[in-house]
Write a protein that holds these residues in place. Structure first.
Motif, PDB file in Angstrom:
ATOM      1  N   ASP A  39       0.814  -1.204   0.000  1.00 14.58           N
ATOM      2  CA  ASP A  39       0.000   0.000   0.000  1.00 14.58           C
ATOM      3  C   ASP A  39       0.844   1.248   0.000  1.00 14.58           C
ATOM      4  O   ASP A  39       0.413   2.296  -0.458  1.00 14.58           O
ATOM      5  N   SER A  40       2.038   1.169   0.556  1.00 14.65           N
ATOM      6  CA  SER A  40       2.851   2.368   0.723  1.00 14.65           C
ATOM      7  C   SER A  40       3.788   2.584  -0.449  1.00 14.65           C
ATOM      8  O   SER A  40       4.825   3.194  -0.316  1.00 14.65           O
ATOM      9  N   SER A  43       4.822   6.739  -1.196  1.00 10.03           N
ATOM     10  CA  SER A  43       4.996   6.989   0.228  1.00 10.03           C
ATOM     11  C   SER A  43       4.663   8.406   0.637  1.00 10.03           C
ATOM     12  O   SER A  43       4.225   8.643   1.741  1.00 10.03           O
ATOM     13  N   ASP A 170      -1.754   7.436  -2.977  1.00  7.84           N
ATOM     14  CA  ASP A 170      -1.097   8.516  -2.233  1.00  7.84           C
ATOM     15  C   ASP A 170      -1.894   8.936  -1.011  1.00  7.84           C
ATOM     16  O   ASP A 170      -1.341   9.143   0.069  1.00  7.84           O
ATOM     17  N   THR A 173      -1.627   6.637   2.129  1.00 12.47           N
ATOM     18  CA  THR A 173      -0.411   6.837   2.902  1.00 12.47           C
ATOM     19  C   THR A 173      -0.453   8.153   3.657  1.00 12.47           C
ATOM     20  O   THR A 173      -0.080   8.238   4.829  1.00 12.47           O
ATOM     21  N   ARG A 176      -2.739   7.955   6.667  1.00 14.01           N
ATOM     22  CA  ARG A 176      -2.135   7.178   7.749  1.00 14.01           C
ATOM     23  C   ARG A 176      -1.151   8.026   8.551  1.00 14.01           C
ATOM     24  O   ARG A 176      -0.990   7.830   9.755  1.00 14.01           O
ATOM     25  N   ASN A 177      -0.526   8.961   7.873  1.00 14.52           N
ATOM     26  CA  ASN A 177       0.406   9.877   8.543  1.00 14.52           C
ATOM     27  C   ASN A 177      -0.300  11.116   9.090  1.00 14.52           C
ATOM     28  O   ASN A 177       0.360  12.064   9.524  1.00 14.52           O
TER      29      ASN A 177
END
Length: 394
Positions: A39-40, A43, A170, A173, A176-177
């Protein structure tokens, strides 16, 4: 860029920050085999990954060529290199297929040249193009298909399916961050510029007060003789960018020319920390006199826009936070029909602590906090920042 029928990533090299685009006659597609289960894969920024992955490939492949090879070959030689590269890509993909399936009646090499051509073009979804040539199979298309992403590379076009795929990868990721996207206008939002010939007698004192380019991060007033401009950065802009970067992946989007946009990006981000290649200019717009998120590799539901002009965002008003205009130079006041003295004529400036950028940073922090509020669960992908902005507006 991903393709449904293969497990490959196509990346394209560009170094707009170093000014190589005029020297780079042809950018060749590089194929990097990667698992589609990751998935990443994208990144941070999809456009940044194009360059990062290619740089790694070029480093690893550099030993294959002659150390004395001239890097400034003419365009014809580069075109021949492109054709050879594409043929190698085709052979490589076919050999990969040959390890998984048994082909009846094939020759000792597994595939004929005709079979190679058919195997790679017939099943290709043509995810993108360089100079009308598919970056996956090499087939030439003459209909100008796809959306131009000139700020990544001047000859790059991506198909709508591929853009959607990149955005989906994109944003997963990024969320998630716990980050969103922030698109920033330049003029009257982050800075104010004037032509040198438009500086009047009351502003002439500024010519002796411009800051040095030796340490751009410590300056705010710059004279750019190369483009015959003087630029004043808005008070608090460096703190704004630093704090906003913790919450957002940022783009510059201006209706100015690309050369001007790049120079302004260097002033705002001398360390190339905040924007990298994400500098979109007038030439990248897909509609005349209009800005659009179609050239931003971020999903609309996760994008906020800061701009002083609402009219250029007709398709994305729900994403827009309208900024108070920054009029430092007299030419800026005249441009908008204001019969008053500019900040430079008054020898003053906005207050950093309660100026426009400090105020809007507080709004952005509130939006970010509400969007990622754990009380609403952890399915961030199902949320829409436009709804959060709408509630805060009320």
């Amino acid at each position: 860029m991903f393709s449904d029928d293969s497990r490959w990533v196509i990346v394209c090299h560009r170094e707009p920050w170093l000014g190589y685009e005029n020297d780079l006659k042809l950018v060749l597609p590089i194929v990097v085999q990667m698992s589609v289960a990751t998935d990443s894969l994208v990144s941070s920024s999809s456009s940044d990954d194009f360059a990062a992955l290619l740089d790694a490939e070029l480093d690893s492949d550099s030993s294959d060529g002659s150390p004395d090879q001239d890097c400034s070959d003419d365009e014809d030689n580069n075109a021949e290199g492109a054709s050879a590269s594409i043929l190698r890509i085709k052979r490589r993909k076919v050999l990969e297929m040959d390890t998984r399936v048994e082909v009846q009646g094939s020759n000792s090499n597994g595939f004929t040249e005709k079979a190679i051509e058919e195997a790679t073009t017939d099943s290709c979804t043509h995810p993108g193009f360089l100079r009308d040539m598919c970056i996956c199979c090499g087939k030439r298309m003459d209909d100008g298909a796809g959306v131009a992403f000139g700020y990544i590379h001047k000859d790059l076009r991506l198909g709508s399916d591929e853009v959607s795929r990149l955005r989906d990868a994109d944003v997963r990721t990024l969320l998630r961050n716990k980050k969103l996207y922030l698109v920033l206008d330049l003029d009257h939002t982050l800075l104010n510029s004037t032509r040198l010939e438009d500086i009047n007698s009351e502003e002439d004192y500024l010519k002796s007060q411009t800051d040095s380019f030796e340490d751009i991060s410590k300056g705010s007033l710059f004279r750019l003789d190369k483009i015959r401009m003087m630029t004043k950065l808005r008070p608090y802009v460096r703190t704004f960018l630093q704090e906003a970067s913790n919450m957002f992946e940022m783009y510059i989007y201006t209706m100015g020319e690309r050369a001007y946009a790049i120079e302004m990006a260097k002033l705002l981000d001398p360390g190339n920390v905040y924007f990298n290649s994400r500098v979109i200019s007038k030439a990248d717009c897909t509609r005349r006199h209009q800005k659009g998120l179609d050239v931003v590799l971020g999903k609309d539901s996760a994008v906020l826009i800061l701009d002083d002009t609402e009219a250029v965002w007709q398709r994305h008003k729900d994403n827009l936070i309208l900024m108070e205009r920054y009029h430092y130079f007299s030419s800026s006041c005249r441009q908008f029909g204001f019969n008053c003295k500019s900040l430079s004529e008054l020898k003053g400036d906005e207050n950093e602590a309660d100026g426009a950028l400090a105020t809007v940073l507080g709004v952005l922090k509130k939006i970010h906090s509400n969007f990622f509020n754990p009380e609403h669960g952890d399915d961030f992908a199902a949320r829409d920042v436009r709804q959060v902005l709408k509630k805060i507006r009320k």
